[in-house]
Design an enzyme around this catalytic site. Structure first.
Site, PDB file in Angstrom:
ATOM      1  CG  ASP A 129      -6.221   3.399  -0.342  1.00 47.01           C
ATOM      2  OD1 ASP A 129      -6.899   3.170   0.670  1.00 47.01           O
ATOM      3  OD2 ASP A 129      -5.241   4.161  -0.342  1.00 47.01           O
ATOM      4  CG  HIS A 167     -10.359   4.001   1.872  1.00 47.89           C
ATOM      5  ND1 HIS A 167      -9.292   4.792   2.239  1.00 47.89           N
ATOM      6  CD2 HIS A 167     -11.465   4.678   2.279  1.00 47.89           C
ATOM      7  CE1 HIS A 167      -9.739   5.898   2.827  1.00 47.89           C
ATOM      8  NE2 HIS A 167     -11.053   5.853   2.855  1.00 47.89           N
ATOM      9  CG  HIS A 180      -0.030  15.017   0.614  1.00 49.99           C
ATOM     10  ND1 HIS A 180      -0.750  15.070  -0.555  1.00 49.99           N
ATOM     11  CD2 HIS A 180      -0.609  14.053   1.371  1.00 49.99           C
ATOM     12  CE1 HIS A 180      -1.736  14.181  -0.501  1.00 49.99           C
ATOM     13  NE2 HIS A 180      -1.666  13.538   0.648  1.00 49.99           N
ATOM     14  CG  ASN A 237      -4.801   7.733  -4.844  1.00 52.66           C
ATOM     15  OD1 ASN A 237      -3.731   7.158  -5.030  1.00 52.66           O
ATOM     16  ND2 ASN A 237      -5.058   8.409  -3.739  1.00 52.66           N
ATOM     17  CG  HIS A 246      -1.966   1.032   1.246  1.00 54.31           C
ATOM     18  ND1 HIS A 246      -3.157   0.878   1.923  1.00 54.31           N
ATOM     19  CD2 HIS A 246      -2.032   2.247   0.671  1.00 54.31           C
ATOM     20  CE1 HIS A 246      -3.910   1.962   1.769  1.00 54.31           C
ATOM     21  NE2 HIS A 246      -3.235   2.820   1.012  1.00 54.31           N
ATOM     22  CG  ASP A 275      -2.034   4.856   3.415  1.00 47.75           C
ATOM     23  OD1 ASP A 275      -1.922   5.176   2.216  1.00 47.75           O
ATOM     24  OD2 ASP A 275      -3.035   5.148   4.101  1.00 47.75           O
ATOM     25  CG  HIS A 330      -1.141   6.597  -1.986  1.00 44.26           C
ATOM     26  ND1 HIS A 330      -2.302   6.395  -2.687  1.00 44.26           N
ATOM     27  CD2 HIS A 330      -1.376   6.126  -0.730  1.00 44.26           C
ATOM     28  CE1 HIS A 330      -3.215   5.844  -1.888  1.00 44.26           C
ATOM     29  NE2 HIS A 330      -2.681   5.668  -0.694  1.00 44.26           N
ATOM     30  CG  LEU A 331       4.947   4.954  -5.751  1.00 42.27           C
ATOM     31  CD1 LEU A 331       5.806   4.055  -6.627  1.00 42.27           C
ATOM     32  CD2 LEU A 331       5.703   5.351  -4.493  1.00 42.27           C
ATOM     33  NE  ARG A 332       0.448  11.375  -3.123  1.00 36.96           N
ATOM     34  CZ  ARG A 332      -0.622  10.914  -2.497  1.00 36.96           C
ATOM     35  NH1 ARG A 332      -1.592  10.316  -3.171  1.00 36.96           N
ATOM     36  NH2 ARG A 332      -0.749  11.056  -1.203  1.00 36.96           N
TER      37      ARG A 332
HETATM   38 ZN    ZN Z   1      -7.014   4.416   2.289  1.00 35.90          ZN
END
Ligand code: ZN
Length: 454
Positions: free
Chosen positions: A156, A183, A313, A98, A64, A309, A66-68
């Site tokens: 997610d 999620h 940002h 996402n 899990h 996770d 997020h690599l954007r």
């Molecule tokens: Zn989540």
């Protein structure tokens, strides 16, 4: 032919029930043999690694992150995210959908995999969206996404509200041999809450996010999974009620796995008073009692795996210009003026985690909550099983994905030294014990943090 001989480390491989002093020889990207320490001879031209006083474990896997990328290069790119993963000891990460555009077509998955190949570091598994653009209305073509490399399916960041659509997705994804990661959030109850419902939310004057917002959804989705006999994975569990529901569903035969994040077990909601936007996430940090329950569930095996996770940002997304002044790691924040409370609610959710996950998890071992072997299960073997990967073990013939960890290395969390492009962590300044010092993917050293090499 390239080869690496790792000498004399404590090899911990729960899949082969090994925990002791061994040599590991990798040849041409595969594990060749694991032999009692001192018994494996180095082939000509082999790189020899002295691993005495270190752990040698199957490469860590994070299901899990997020690599954007595509979409938000100011926060992270596939290259910086995977370099952060390698420095954190991870040899494979599953990158959530996402992005912008959302990973709901094979073209986006191909883009991600191509970027990952070009980075020559940690492996990337693209996670496919469950619904188009994560909007909860139209299903993605799961078969096409699996063919393009997806081994996990998730919206997610967003819950899947439509039960009929979700039930069908669970069946189709199970039919392909894969699992859906959920999620769990009832947005009618979470009300875009900015902190756990309780003292901290009250003090800050922000809307509270109750445990029930998570638990109610888990109850619904476990009922669907049980009825359809389909497997399901619950992302970032954070409440006592969630764990009770998971235990109960298992006694009734549900195939359910779940993950916990380091921030949810290492901190409680009071951290929000000191770290503000850098401790704001979804689900939120919970009350002390919930954190204790998470520890118990890690110890008793209810929780299957640790996932970071990782959610990078930039300062603007966290509104640090406006809010930074209210929070200081040294003391609790005052009550926020109404406009600041509103801004806080608008802050992006999430914290970076790839470079602190292992150090925080090692704390569970140092405090003797779990043993080393269980840590490896939670950070390598069980994630490999969820992703249906030929990984998570050092058995001969497997890909040579190996993490070498110095369990006693003392270090301080200094975000400015991170490989990640972002700095949003509440663990700044914390002293941790235990760090990856060498990460090997497919027999190649992709991170070397030994003295002088970091
Ligand atoms: Zn989540």
């Amino acid at each position: 032919m390239s080869s690496v001989l790792i000498r004399g480390g404590r090899v911990i491989d729960p899949a082969s029930r090994i925990d002791g002093a061994f040599d590991v020889l990798a040849v041409d990207g595969k594990i060749e043999r694991v032999a009692p320490a001192g018994k494996a001879a180095a082939p000509e031209h082999a790189a020899v690694v002295d691993a005495r006083r270190c752990w040698v474990v199957p490469g860590l896997i994070d299901v899990h992150v997020h690599l954007r990328d595509p979409g938000f290069p100011q926060k992270e790119t596939i290259q910086t995210g995977l370099r952060a993963a390698a420095a954190g000891g991870f040899t494979t990460v599953a990158a959530m959908a996402n992005t912008q555009p959302v990973n709901d077509t094979p073209e986006i998955s191909h883009y991600m995999l191509e970027r990952a190949r070009g980075a020559h570091t940690t492996r990337l598994i693209p996670v496919s969206a469950v619904t188009k653009a994560l909007q909860g209305r139209a299903s993605v073509d799961y078969r096409a996404m699996a063919a393009a490399g997806a081994r996990l399916f998730s919206d997610d960041g967003m819950p899947v509200d439509d039960e009929a659509l979700l039930a069908r997705a669970m069946r189709e994804i199970a039919g392909l041999g894969f699992v859906i990661s959920l999620h769990e959030e009832d947005r009618g109850l979470s009300c875009n809450g900015a902190a756990n419902a309780g003292d901290v939310a009250k003090h800050l004057g922000v809307t509270g996010y109750p445990n029930a917002a998570e638990a109610m959804r888990i109850r619904r989705d476990l009922a669907l999974a049980l009825e359809q006999k389909t497997p399901v994975h619950i992302a970032h569990v954070s409440t006592r009620e969630s764990l009770e529901l998971i235990r109960d569903a298992r006694t009734r035969g549900a195939q359910v796995t779940c993950e916990v994040t380091p921030h949810h077990f290492a901190m409680d909601h009071r951290a929000v008073l000191r770290h503000g936007p850098n401790a704001k996430m979804n689900p939120p940090l919970r009350a002390e009692g919930d954190v204790e329950t998470l520890h118990a569930a890690i110890a008793d095996g209810t929780i299957d795996m640790i996932a970071s996770d990782h959610a990078p940002h930039d300062p603007a997304s966290k509104h640090l210009d406006e809010l930074g002044g209210f929070f200081s790691p040294g003391e609790d924040a005052p009550r926020l003026p109404a406009h600041a409370a509103e801004t806080f609610a608008d802050c992006a959710n999430g914290v970076i985690g790839l470079e602190t996950s292992l150090g925080l998890a090692m704390d569970l071992v140092h405090r003797e909550l779990i043993g080393a072997s269980r840590l490896v299960e939670m950070m390598s073997l069980n994630p490999a099983r969820l992703l249906r990967l030929d990984a998570g073990s050092l058995e001969a013939g497997r890909p040579a994905d190996i993490s070498i960890i110095d369990p006693n290395l003392d270090w301080t969390v200094e975000p400015e030294r991170f490989r990640s492009k972002s700095r949003n962590t509440p663990f700044v300044g914390m002293r941790l014990q235990g760090k990856a010092i060498l990460t090997i993917v497919n027999g190649e050293i992709v991170y070397d943090g030994r003295k002088g090499n970091d």
